[in-house]
Design a protein around this motif. Structure first.
Motif, PDB file in Angstrom:
ATOM      1  N   TYR A  21       9.509  33.633  79.352  1.00 33.97           N
ATOM      2  CA  TYR A  21       8.293  34.138  79.987  1.00 33.97           C
ATOM      3  C   TYR A  21       7.816  33.217  81.102  1.00 33.97           C
ATOM      4  CZ  TYR A  21       8.392  36.970  75.783  1.00 33.97           C
ATOM      5  OH  TYR A  21       8.784  37.817  74.788  1.00 33.97           O
ATOM      6  N   SER A  22       8.024  31.911  80.942  1.00 33.25           N
ATOM      7  CA  SER A  22       7.560  30.974  81.977  1.00 33.25           C
ATOM      8  C   SER A  22       8.308  31.160  83.283  1.00 33.25           C
ATOM      9  CB  SER A  22       7.715  29.533  81.485  1.00 33.25           C
ATOM     10  OG  SER A  22       9.082  29.195  81.362  1.00 33.25           O
ATOM     11  N   LYS A  23       9.518  31.753  83.229  1.00 31.84           N
ATOM     12  CA  LYS A  23      10.300  31.988  84.442  1.00 31.84           C
ATOM     13  C   LYS A  23      10.035  33.361  85.046  1.00 31.84           C
ATOM     14  CE  LYS A  23      14.042  28.964  82.921  1.00 31.84           C
ATOM     15  NZ  LYS A  23      15.459  28.867  82.518  1.00 31.84           N
ATOM     16  N   GLY A  24       9.040  34.062  84.502  1.00 27.77           N
ATOM     17  CA  GLY A  24       8.678  35.346  85.083  1.00 27.77           C
ATOM     18  C   GLY A  24       9.438  36.523  84.516  1.00 27.77           C
ATOM     19  N   ASN A  25      10.277  36.308  83.500  1.00 30.80           N
ATOM     20  CA  ASN A  25      10.985  37.421  82.885  1.00 30.80           C
ATOM     21  C   ASN A  25      10.070  38.153  81.907  1.00 30.80           C
ATOM     22  OD1 ASN A  25      13.652  37.149  84.060  1.00 30.80           O
ATOM     23  ND2 ASN A  25      13.812  35.240  82.915  1.00 30.80           N
ATOM     24  N   ASP A  26      10.429  39.351  81.570  1.00 25.16           N
ATOM     25  CA  ASP A  26       9.619  40.178  80.691  1.00 25.16           C
ATOM     26  C   ASP A  26      10.543  40.844  79.682  1.00 25.16           C
ATOM     27  OD1 ASP A  26       7.944  42.052  79.487  1.00 25.16           O
ATOM     28  OD2 ASP A  26       6.761  42.314  81.307  1.00 25.16           O
ATOM     29  N   ALA A  27      10.262  40.632  78.397  1.00 28.40           N
ATOM     30  CA  ALA A  27      11.113  41.197  77.356  1.00 28.40           C
ATOM     31  C   ALA A  27      11.175  42.716  77.446  1.00 28.40           C
ATOM     32  CB  ALA A  27      10.610  40.760  75.982  1.00 28.40           C
TER      33      ALA A  27
END
Length: 760
Positions: A200-206
């Protein structure tokens, strides 16, 4: 590593992502519809947004989010990337680059332009046509952007709010097939997916990953929330959910891993193939919560985070309802724990940089360190040559162990030098990509329609050369677009395609790099150029000039054919800067033009400004170095092969063909009369634009690898001489400029007051 270093790494990675974005959009603009190209473009914007969020760069995050949303519509085949759509996206890429530069350097961005593009991007994402202003700029009416109809909205079932006042977020099941028969007979995979906080800290979204996974086939999933703590113990940067997924697909296991390719290092992922017969189980028989989402709400920013639940039980309910939007849950908790977020973001960014570096097996090294290493290698080459010279002078046997050791040292020195130079060698692609934006902007300013074609982008050259290429190329591009390409009306009247073409190519030739800029415009109007030069007192009115000489008048300081001053040209500054910049790099520039068909500007540059392989020769008692890459062969002239031509010209017969013989000593004014060719050695050389010539020298001393030292920086520019070097015996030798000498032999004589003899 402090915050500033982490931030600098982020901006360096942004440059790479922006280059990837530009490259991908240009491929799409050329008709490339490969899904991987579209995904690469999407990932570039997504990565920039994720990193910018860690540093609180709100303007950059906001614009990237809208841009990403529109790209996702293209990725999901809901928006067709027509020329009009891509024109908006290319401009958006330019604004994204401006916002990145402003965040790094503290500058500002034209807010009206960015706001206008945000509206256009939002309109495209909503299925609307490009705005009238954008359509007006387009060269010709284009088909409407084809947008697939959005899934029919699902009626929301009102749910009573619990005592915390929380209202769950509705989801649409339209993207998934609910019937068991839909996946009958397909391979079945059981997938366990547990994100870590780094994801999440890298801007990804599950949820976006799950959505992409669902597109591979029929999917059902169960969200495991056993690790979810109470609100008081909730970590805003933590990751508590995991998913157990059953997927029926014929795409194969590699396609599943491809969905997680940019997140696989930041999650626990297990994929297991199972028998279809044992895996076809209805959702009623398994404790699964189907998660077939309508995730368009994510792209629209979703709703404001709910108020805090009053109990752990309420928190669990809230988490279950928002399982498809984990980042919203983290954002809600982040408002409670603001004080810890900055440190966590910095640590996450550092981890991201570390992971990215490890993945590519690269390291970032300060350029000054590389320069110092290259200088030391240059000194090593000089000292190795000096040592070899001393041994040769004092040991005539040639079989001693010292000689053998020197040969090994010479080989190792050469390998070290090649390896170090390879570190500095970089493709010209970044410079070429920057030219795309310049073409777009100037074409819009002039109302022209122009297509830039680049070739040989992976041609490598020394970084020092690349860094100094941007300025002359920018001037040349502006000149080609403003002066070279006609307006669409004039092109149509001349029977040409209304879209002009500018072609930028790079290639290696004879140890140098050739960069050509060609346009299919009107060519050079020689009458107009000549008259302008006369009006500006640059040439006398009765000057008798060849076509080539007239073309080269545009390189004179203060020369311009523009009828009026504009933001683009007409101020008398331009092509003279180009020529000086190219000459400062040890290169030269030539022009060929055909009226009505266009012009070609050819720049010839050295591959490196550090070392070269050369042939050491003697001319009239002086020691010179001829670049080995220019020499085709060496030969001993015979009297029968020498033929006089006119009063001062001679030809040499080589294999039933005649080649002009050039006395290097006479051209450089080392001697007043021409030497006897039979008493010397001829070097058959290949020059740029001059064909083959036989350079006559007195003797050849041998082949050497020499370190280039700038003569212009330490003394002054000397016509016919490219640079200087230090030989093994400590003497200074001059490196011959083969093209200049050949040019002088064709009638462009070196001026006596600027000759080497006068300089020395």
């Amino acid at each position: 590593m402090d915050m500033n270093e982490i931030k600098e790494i982020f901006f360096q990675e942004c440059e790479e992502q922006l280059a990837e974005l530009e490259s991908g959009l240009m491929k799409m603009n050329d008709g490339d519809r490969d899904p991987e190209t579209v995904n690469a473009v999407f990932r570039a914007v997504h990565s920039i947004k994720g990193g910018a969020g860690a540093f609180g760069l709100d303007d950059l995050v906001a614009f990237a989010h809208v841009f990403e949303t529109t790209l996702d519509c293209v990725r999901s085949n809901r928006l067709e990337p027509t020329q009009d759509v891509l024109k908006v996206m290319l401009k958006s890429a330019d604004v994204l680059a401006d916002l990145t530069n402003a965040a790094r350097d503290g500058g500002s961005v034209d807010e009206s332009r960015s706001r206008g593009l945000v509206k256009e991007l939002e309109a495209l994402a909503n299925g609307e046509l490009p705005s009238p202003s954008t359509a007006a700029e387009a060269p010709a009416p284009k088909p409407a952007a084809k947008v697939a109809p959005a899934p029919a909205p699902v009626a929301e079932t009102p749910k009573a709010a619990d005592d915390s006042g929380f209202q769950p977020i509705p989801f649409s099941f339209d993207d998934f097939g609910g019937e068991e028969e839909a996946g009958s007979g397909l391979p079945v995979y059981e997938i366990t997916f547990k994100p870590r906080s780094d994801l999440y800290s890298k801007g990804n979204d599950a949820t976006l990953l799950l959505r992409d996974l669902s597109r591979l086939g029929e999917m059902s999933s169960y969200c495991n929330m056993d690790d979810l703590p109470g609100l008081d113990d909730l970590d805003a940067e933590g990751a508590y959910f995991s998913w157990n997924i059953t997927l029926k697909t014929d795409k194969g296991e590699d396609a599943i891993h491809a969905v997680f390719e940019f997140a696989e290092w930041d999650c626990d992922l297990a994929v297991k193939a199972v028998e279809a017969a044992t895996s076809v189980t209805s959702n009623d028989e398994l404790p699964m919560i189907p998660v077939p989402f309508d995730l368009s709400i994510l792209d629209e920013g979703a709703a404001e985070a709910p108020e805090e639940p009053k109990s752990d039980a309420a928190a669990a309910v809230a988490a279950a309802e928002t399982a498809s939007n984990v980042t919203q849950m983290a954002a809600a908790a982040a408002r409670v724990e603001k004080k810890e977020s900055a440190a966590s973001a910095a640590a996450s960014a550092a981890a991201a940089a570390q992971n990215n570096a490890a993945a590519g097996q690269t390291i970032r090294v300060d350029l000054d360190r590389v320069d110092r290493l290259i200088n030391l290698v240059g000194e090593l080459v000089i000292n190795q040559a000096m040592l070899s010279q001393s041994v040769i002078e004092n040991d005539t046997t040639g079989t001693s162990s010292i000689n053998m050791g020197l040969e090994e040292l010479q080989q190792l020195t050469r390998e070290i030098q090649d390896s170090v130079m390879a570190i500095r060698a970089q493709p010209v692609k970044p410079v070429f990509q920057r030219m795309s934006r310049i073409v777009r902007e100037i074409a819009d300013m002039t109302g022209k329609t122009i297509r830039l074609i680049t070739e040989g982008e992976n041609t490598e050259v020394d970084k020092t050369v690349i860094d100094k290429l941007a300025e002359p190329l920018t001037h040349m591009i502006r000149n080609a677009v403003d002066h070279g390409i006609e307006t669409p009306e004039r092109r149509a009247a001349a029977g040409k395609n209304t879209e002009g073409t500018v072609r930028l190519t790079a290639k290696h030739r004879s140890g140098r790099i050739l960069i050509e800029l060609a346009d299919d415009g009107a060519g050079i109007n020689r009458e107009k150029v000549r008259q302008k030069a006369i009006d500006n007192d640059l040439i006398p009115a009765d000057a008798n000039l060849s076509d080539e000489e007239i073309d080269n008048l545009i390189f004179l300081p203060g020369f311009s054919t523009a009828d009026k001053i504009s933001d683009i040209s007409g101020r008398g500054v331009g092509m003279d800067v180009v020529k000086r910049s190219i000459q400062a790099l040890g290169g030269r520039i030539n022009i060929t033009s055909r009226p009505g068909h266009g012009s070609v500007f050819t720049m010839s540059l050295p591959l490196t400004l550090a070392v070269l392989d050369g042939m050491v020769v003697t001319v009239a008692g002086q020691t010179l170095v001829v670049p080995l890459t220019a020499i085709v062969e060496t030969l001993q002239p015979e009297a029968a092969a020498i033929h006089s031509f006119g009063a001062n010209h001679r030809l040499i017969s080589i294999r039933n063909s005649f080649c002009p013989l050039v006395d290097v000593g006479r051209i450089l004014n080392f001697r007043a009369t021409q030497a006897n060719p039979v008493e010397g050695v001829a070097l058959l050389v290949e020059s740029e634009g001059g064909g083959q010539r036989a350079l006559m020298v007195d003797a050849i001393q041998g082949q050497r690898q020499v370190v280039i030292k700038s003569l212009e920086a330490n003394y002054t520019h000397v016509p016919g001489i490219a640079a200087a070097t230090i030989l093994g015996d400590g003497r200074v030798a001059l490196i011959l400029d083969v093209d200049a000498v050949v040019g002088a032999s064709r009638g462009q004589a070196l001026k006596p007051e600027m000759s080497l003899a006068a300089a020395g």
